[in-house]
Design a protein around this motif. Structure first.
Motif, PDB file in Angstrom:
ATOM      1  N   TYR A 261     -26.713  12.585  55.806  1.00 27.50           N
ATOM      2  CA  TYR A 261     -28.137  12.411  55.529  1.00 27.50           C
ATOM      3  C   TYR A 261     -28.630  13.580  54.683  1.00 27.50           C
ATOM      4  N   PRO A 262     -29.839  13.476  54.147  1.00 24.48           N
ATOM      5  CA  PRO A 262     -30.396  14.623  53.411  1.00 24.48           C
ATOM      6  C   PRO A 262     -30.508  15.841  54.322  1.00 24.48           C
ATOM      7  N   ARG A 263     -30.235  17.002  53.777  1.00 25.29           N
ATOM      8  CA  ARG A 263     -30.353  18.220  54.564  1.00 25.29           C
ATOM      9  C   ARG A 263     -31.828  18.543  54.782  1.00 25.29           C
ATOM     10  N   ASN A 264     -32.196  18.709  56.030  1.00 30.14           N
ATOM     11  CA  ASN A 264     -33.583  18.993  56.373  1.00 30.14           C
ATOM     12  C   ASN A 264     -33.775  20.497  56.532  1.00 30.14           C
ATOM     13  N   ASP A 265     -34.108  21.150  55.457  1.00 30.27           N
ATOM     14  CA  ASP A 265     -34.285  22.601  55.513  1.00 30.27           C
ATOM     15  C   ASP A 265     -35.637  23.010  56.082  1.00 30.27           C
ATOM     16  N   VAL A 266     -36.587  22.094  56.071  1.00 32.73           N
ATOM     17  CA  VAL A 266     -37.923  22.393  56.580  1.00 32.73           C
ATOM     18  C   VAL A 266     -37.996  21.928  58.034  1.00 32.73           C
ATOM     19  N   ARG A 267     -38.133  22.889  58.942  1.00 29.02           N
ATOM     20  CA  ARG A 267     -38.148  22.571  60.368  1.00 29.02           C
ATOM     21  C   ARG A 267     -39.343  23.243  61.029  1.00 29.02           C
ATOM     22  N   VAL A 268     -39.998  22.486  61.868  1.00 26.59           N
ATOM     23  CA  VAL A 268     -41.088  23.032  62.673  1.00 26.59           C
ATOM     24  C   VAL A 268     -40.846  22.616  64.117  1.00 26.59           C
ATOM     25  N   VAL A 269     -40.914  23.584  65.008  1.00 30.03           N
ATOM     26  CA  VAL A 269     -40.698  23.318  66.427  1.00 30.03           C
ATOM     27  C   VAL A 269     -41.986  23.592  67.191  1.00 30.03           C
ATOM     28  N   VAL A 270     -42.268  22.721  68.142  1.00 29.38           N
ATOM     29  CA  VAL A 270     -43.423  22.887  69.021  1.00 29.38           C
ATOM     30  C   VAL A 270     -42.917  22.968  70.456  1.00 29.38           C
ATOM     31  N   LEU A 271     -43.393  23.953  71.183  1.00 30.58           N
ATOM     32  CA  LEU A 271     -43.161  24.014  72.621  1.00 30.58           C
ATOM     33  C   LEU A 271     -44.491  23.736  73.291  1.00 30.58           C
ATOM     34  N   ALA A 272     -44.559  22.648  74.034  1.00 27.46           N
ATOM     35  CA  ALA A 272     -45.814  22.232  74.666  1.00 27.46           C
ATOM     36  C   ALA A 272     -45.666  22.235  76.177  1.00 27.46           C
ATOM     37  N   ALA A 273     -46.694  22.654  76.860  1.00 19.83           N
ATOM     38  CA  ALA A 273     -46.729  22.617  78.322  1.00 19.83           C
ATOM     39  C   ALA A 273     -47.412  21.328  78.766  1.00 19.83           C
TER      40      ALA A 273
END
Length: 470
Positions: A216-228
């Protein structure tokens, strides 16, 4: 009694460098990494080519010698560990680790089964592509084992299981014939899809020697969310919102309880609590894309803002850098190691209809508590695809051998509840030896009969990985 003449025939055919027969050389291959199982074997065979694998299986078939395929030995159910027969031959493909091709037009990779998964992922990245299969053990596990157990991992919600990533297979059947199914076609409606029988078969139908995989296309843009979150139901509603707004950009949605985080903070050096207050549970969400980071981050912040307004989570933190992405993921990835440090535990790798997870967690917890008060629930998993690692730790102060007496009864309580909700007793770890009896108990008798008949067609002499699944 060990057939020394057969071991000599193996050495004569494949070369002494490929065949180990001394007790000292065989010993490291006899146990699983958890130390739960240990068997016997007369030889360890490490071929370098598909033809050598075929020669080995042909000899074993003629002599009715059992063969135990071995990958990276990272499995959790004892599928790669021999039984007590001294006649076993352990077959490892660790010397077959070539990447035969990477096609950036067709977006495929052809690799041999002994390749380490992490090496394949890095090779794809170098060509600006993504191999999305990602596991905690990816720098140890081998492609053949991933295919043989239909491994899952953290990106299933977006890309599917290993089964969905495999376009074609090369495999050696138990009689030594080579199945030449190593095709990279997206479409091939010419009869039964035989490769899908081999995937997830845990080495009971033959030996996978190579595979053609989707890239697949390389996903260099990553955003992570940690939610309570306050509950699994709240997490489920948050998942619905993220799925609707984020679409295919959402590639991971992981759930873990406060008890999981407590263990990580207690047993893993350098870890810090992500929020000022302790919350009942947490979800870790990753969105990735090929667009600029500003656009993805704006999307994430808008959706999380809406989630907070709708009270679908009680607090949330959005990653600001790759370092924060990695530190957030560590909170989830270190749970298994933290639990191991805490002491003996019982693992349950189950899957459920996603909408049933909140109800299951409530009723299963009640059954466990009723069976034995004080058992600690360490629940985490791939919430977005319905896979829970429903693990049990002994009550505080209980002896380390607590589960020797109570483990079987507790497991029955958990799996009975899984079955009541229409779930599966194995989501991504397979059956192996660990779940063999439970497999017979919970699987539909017709399905078991058909599987046995398929196995007889492939392996009429029953030499492949005896004692596994059935």
């Amino acid at each position: 009694m060990t057939d020394l003449s057969f071991a000599q025939r193996l050495a004569d055919t494949l070369g002494t460098d490929a065949v180990s027969t001394s007790a000292d050389e065989i010993e490291p291959w006899l146990s699983d990494w958890r130390g739960m199982y240990k068997g016997k074997a007369q030889a360890v065979v490490r071929p370098s080519t598909t033809d050598e694998v075929a020669a080995c299986l042909a000899l074993c078939s003629d002599a009715r010698v059992p063969v135990v395929p071995r990958g990276g030995n990272t499995g959790l159910c004892g599928a790669a560990t021999p039984d007590a027969s001294p006649n076993n031959v352990i077959l490892s493909l660790d010397r077959m680790h070539a990447i035969r091709s990477i096609d950036t037009t067709g977006n495929t990779m052809v690799a041999e089964a002994g390749c380490i998964l992490g090496n394949l992922r890095r090779a794809a990245e170098e060509q600006h592509r993504l191999l999305p299969l990602s596991l905690a053990a990816e720098d140890s596990c081998q492609l053949g084992g991933n295919l043989s157990t239909n491994a899952g991992g953290v990106n299933v919600v977006r890309y599917g299981m290993t089964r969905e990533l495999a376009l074609g297979l090369e495999a050696v059947l138990p009689n030594g014939e080579i199945f030449h199914g190593l095709r990279t076609l997206r479409k091939d409606n010419t009869g039964y899809d035989l490769k899908q029988l081999m995937i997830g078969a845990e080495g009971t139908l033959g030996i996978i020697t190579a595979a053609a995989l989707r890239l697949y296309p390389r996903n260099d843009v990553r955003v992570v969310v940690l939610a309570a979150v306050n509950s699994a139901q709240q997490a489920l509603e948050l998942f619905e919102l993220l799925f609707e707004r984020g679409g295919p950009r959402m590639q991971a949605f992981e759930f873990f309880t406060a008890e999981c985080l407590d263990l990580v903070l207690a047993h893993v050096e350098g870890m810090r609590a992500p929020f000022a207050e302790r919350h009942p549970a947490y979800v870790l969400i990753e969105l990735a894309d090929t667009v600029d980071e500003t656009a993805l981050r704006a999307l994430v912040e808008t959706v999380i803002g809406e989630a907070l307004e709708r009270e679908l989570c009680t607090d949330a933190a959005v990653s600001e850098s790759i370092a924060q992405v990695n530190s957030m993921w560590r909170l989830r990835e270190e749970i298994s190691e933290a639990q191991r440090a805490d002491g003996p535990h019982v693992k349950h790798d189950v899957s459920l209809p996603i909408e049933a997870i909140p109800a299951f967690l409530e009723t299963a917890g009640e059954r466990v508590e009723k069976h034995h008060a004080g058992v600690r629930l360490i629940v985490f998993g791939h919430f977005g695809d319905g896979n829970l690692h429903y693990n049990l730790s002994r009550p505080s102060g209980a002896p380390r051998d607590f589960f020797a007496q109570h483990g079987e009864g507790l497991t029955a309580e958990v799996l009975d509840e899984v079955a009541r909700y229409g779930g599966s007793i194995s989501a991504e770890h397979g059956i192996g030896q660990l779940k063999r009896d439970y497999f017979s108990r919970y699987k539909d008798p017709l399905e078991i009969r058909l599987m046995r008949e398929i196995r007889k067609v492939f392996d009429p002499h029953g030499i492949m990985n005896p004692g596994k699944i059935f």
